[in-house]
Design a protein around this motif. Structure first.
Motif, PDB file in Angstrom:
ATOM      1  N   PHE A 231     -65.382  41.909   0.658  1.00 55.53           N
ATOM      2  CA  PHE A 231     -65.079  41.235  -0.597  1.00 55.53           C
ATOM      3  C   PHE A 231     -63.576  41.341  -0.928  1.00 55.53           C
ATOM      4  O   PHE A 231     -62.938  40.361  -1.301  1.00 55.53           O
ATOM      5  CB  PHE A 231     -65.953  41.866  -1.694  1.00 55.53           C
ATOM      6  N   VAL A 250     -64.674  34.222  -5.935  1.00 56.47           N
ATOM      7  CA  VAL A 250     -64.733  35.532  -5.284  1.00 56.47           C
ATOM      8  C   VAL A 250     -64.691  36.631  -6.361  1.00 56.47           C
ATOM      9  O   VAL A 250     -65.391  37.637  -6.274  1.00 56.47           O
ATOM     10  CB  VAL A 250     -63.594  35.700  -4.253  1.00 56.47           C
ATOM     11  N   ILE A 283     -70.036  37.661   2.884  1.00 58.46           N
ATOM     12  CA  ILE A 283     -69.029  38.459   2.176  1.00 58.46           C
ATOM     13  C   ILE A 283     -69.708  39.798   1.855  1.00 58.46           C
ATOM     14  O   ILE A 283     -70.712  39.829   1.146  1.00 58.46           O
ATOM     15  CB  ILE A 283     -68.569  37.781   0.860  1.00 58.46           C
TER      16      ILE A 283
END
Ligand code: ADP
Ligand code: ASP
Ligand code: MG
Length: 455
Positions: A231, A250, A283
């Motif tokens: 991440f 994100v 991710i």
């Protein structure tokens, strides 16, 4: 994928790929709540929209609940903003920006309607909503609004009756009822925010590449797909300009721990669901996921910035605050900042801003800030780009920045500005050397080699 095997464990599936990376997937939770996001190219024609509908229908028939967030058809947002520019070339004040959002949001409005119809033609029950109908509440920062809250009650009620719910990407509504947009590439953020609000089991970002690569595969054909990316690395890559995910998506994924995967919408729609759900790039939130961290995982670049220099300002305390405070007050984001060594009590202060805020920033600095500071001149340069190397492994390795500077020197590229963080180093260079720099760095850090993190 042919030789991958899947084993079921406590309701989850751990898929063992023919690579050193076991990829953890949650899709086999029975009746999972999944958010799919389809980008512009994936929605680019009626034929592609039909494919999206067939893929979504496959997931629904497998027992899952689906919320789908599409972007405008490819080229549509640019077309709309191009029309706006013809009529009002300098739409920088708030009244004009409000209208830009009202206009640009229509691209996604078309997409949701078409996708709902395509799903209904597939025999599915489907309903579409614009952002204001959900509602997706945002602040009033037109053209780059932030999502503040999502009321998911309407979506939940529809899902409970067996409908596929399709929600516009890229847009929301402010407290006064104005339509807002979330910045270019904002549909990623809409999808992740919906997934976060609904505590979805997974958010799948379908796009025109089959995952996140060591760098943009359009610029470096040797770039390799990463099976997983942490991440933190994804956050840096997105903020440094990797357009595959919008930075705010994100940030949302990190804050709300949304399981996020980037994958291709160009595989045949009827491929095996297990294979599809394990494809692309996951991710991850675990730093120690990889046995050994690659020093540099990826290279990002950004052509969307411009450099501004305020020259000949008195070198006294508070200068940075007076310049950047005024810029921040105008809600203009600043990125790389440099203050030169002072000479004769004067100094130069440079920073970068997004290119579409360049005109506004220049006007503000020339008309208000420079005169009050007694600065000699304000100069700007839009022909720059920023190139960054990103990797968690940089934390524990020294000399990485030096290796980057050597690689650029070997290509004869002059560095104008430098900025670093724990896991990235960025340089600002002349735009004309961007591809040369990215390719040189990709080679210098051996990202195209077999021992690169993608394998
Ligand atoms: P969408 O319309 O699906 O949102 P985008 O064009 O916004 O798609 O993002 C996908 C594109 O991002 C790819 O076509 C690729 O050119 C670009 N890209 C930039 N950096 C990367 C990267 N590191 N990995 C994969 N794609 C990247
Ligand atoms: N249609 C918008 C854009 O082109 C949002 C998106 O595609 O994510 O920026
Ligand atoms: Mg995008």
């Amino acid at each position: 994928m042919c030789c991958a095997k899947a084993t079921v464990w406590a309701g989850y599936t751990r898929r063992v790929l023919p690579s050193p990376e076991p990829v953890f997937i949650s899709f086999l939770i029975p009746m999972a709540l999944i958010v799919h996001k389809y980008g512009g190219t994936s929605m680019g024609s009626t034929e592609r929209i039909r494919n999206v509908a067939k893929r979504v229908a496959k997931w629904v028939r497998a027992g899952h609940q689906l919320v789908v967030v599409p972007s405008a058809m490819s080229g549509e947002t640019n077309r709309l903003l191009g029309l706006a520019k013809e009529l009002h070339p300098n739409a920088i004040d708030e009244a004009a920006q409000r209208e830009l959002d009202a206009l640009a949001s229509t691209g996604e409005q078309v997409s949701v309607g078409l996708l709902a119809l395509a799903l209904q033609a597939e025999g599915m029950q489907a309903v579409s909503y614009a952002g204001w109908q959900v509602p997706i509440r945002t602040d009033s920062a037109f053209t780059k609004a932030r999502i503040e809250a999502i009321d998911d009650s309407r979506i939940r009620a529809d899902l409970a009756t067996g409908k596929v719910v399709i929600v516009t990407g890229f847009q929301g509504v402010d407290a006064e009822g104005n339509v807002t947009t979330l910045g270019r590439g904002g549909s990623d953020t809409s999808a992740v925010a919906v997934a976060a609000a609904m505590k979805a089991d997974e958010c799948l970002i379908y796009t025109d590449v089959d995952g996140v690569y060591t760098t943009d595969p359009r610029v470096v054909p040797e770039a390799r797909r990463l099976h997983t990316v942490s991440f933190e690395e994804m956050l840096e890559m997105a903020s440094m300009g990797s357009k595959v995910l919008q930075i705010r998506s994100v940030e949302f994924a990190g804050k709300y721990r949304v399981p996020l995967r980037v994958l291709s919408s160009f595989t045949p729609w009827d491929i095996d669901l297990a294979e599809e759900a394990a494809s692309g790039t996951l991710i991850t939130f675990e730093d120690d996921e990889k046995m050994e961290q690659a020093v540099v995982s990826g290279i990002a670049f950004n052509r969307d910035e411009a450099k501004i220099a305020v020259l000949g300002v008195p070198d006294t305390p508070g200068i940075a605050y007076q310049i950047l405070g005024a810029v921040a007050e105008a809600n203009i984001d600043v990125d790389v900042i440099i203050q030169n060594v002072s000479k004769d009590g004067k100094t130069d202060f440079s920073f970068t801003v997004n290119r579409n805020e360049f005109a506004r920033a220049m006007a503000l600095l020339k008309e208000k800030v420079a005169p009050s500071l007694g600065a000699t001149e304000v100069v700007g340069d839009t022909r720059i780009c920023k190139v960054s190397i990103v990797g968690i492994g940089m934390r524990s390795h020294v000399g990485i920045a030096a290796r980057m500077f050597k690689a650029l020197a070997d290509e004869g590229i002059n560095i104008q500005m430098i900025s670093t963080s724990e896991i990235k180093t960025s340089v600002v260079i002349d735009e004309k050397y961007m591809e040369l720099a990215v390719r040189g760095l990709h080679r210098a850090f051996e990202l195209d080699q077999d021992n690169a993190p993608a394998t």
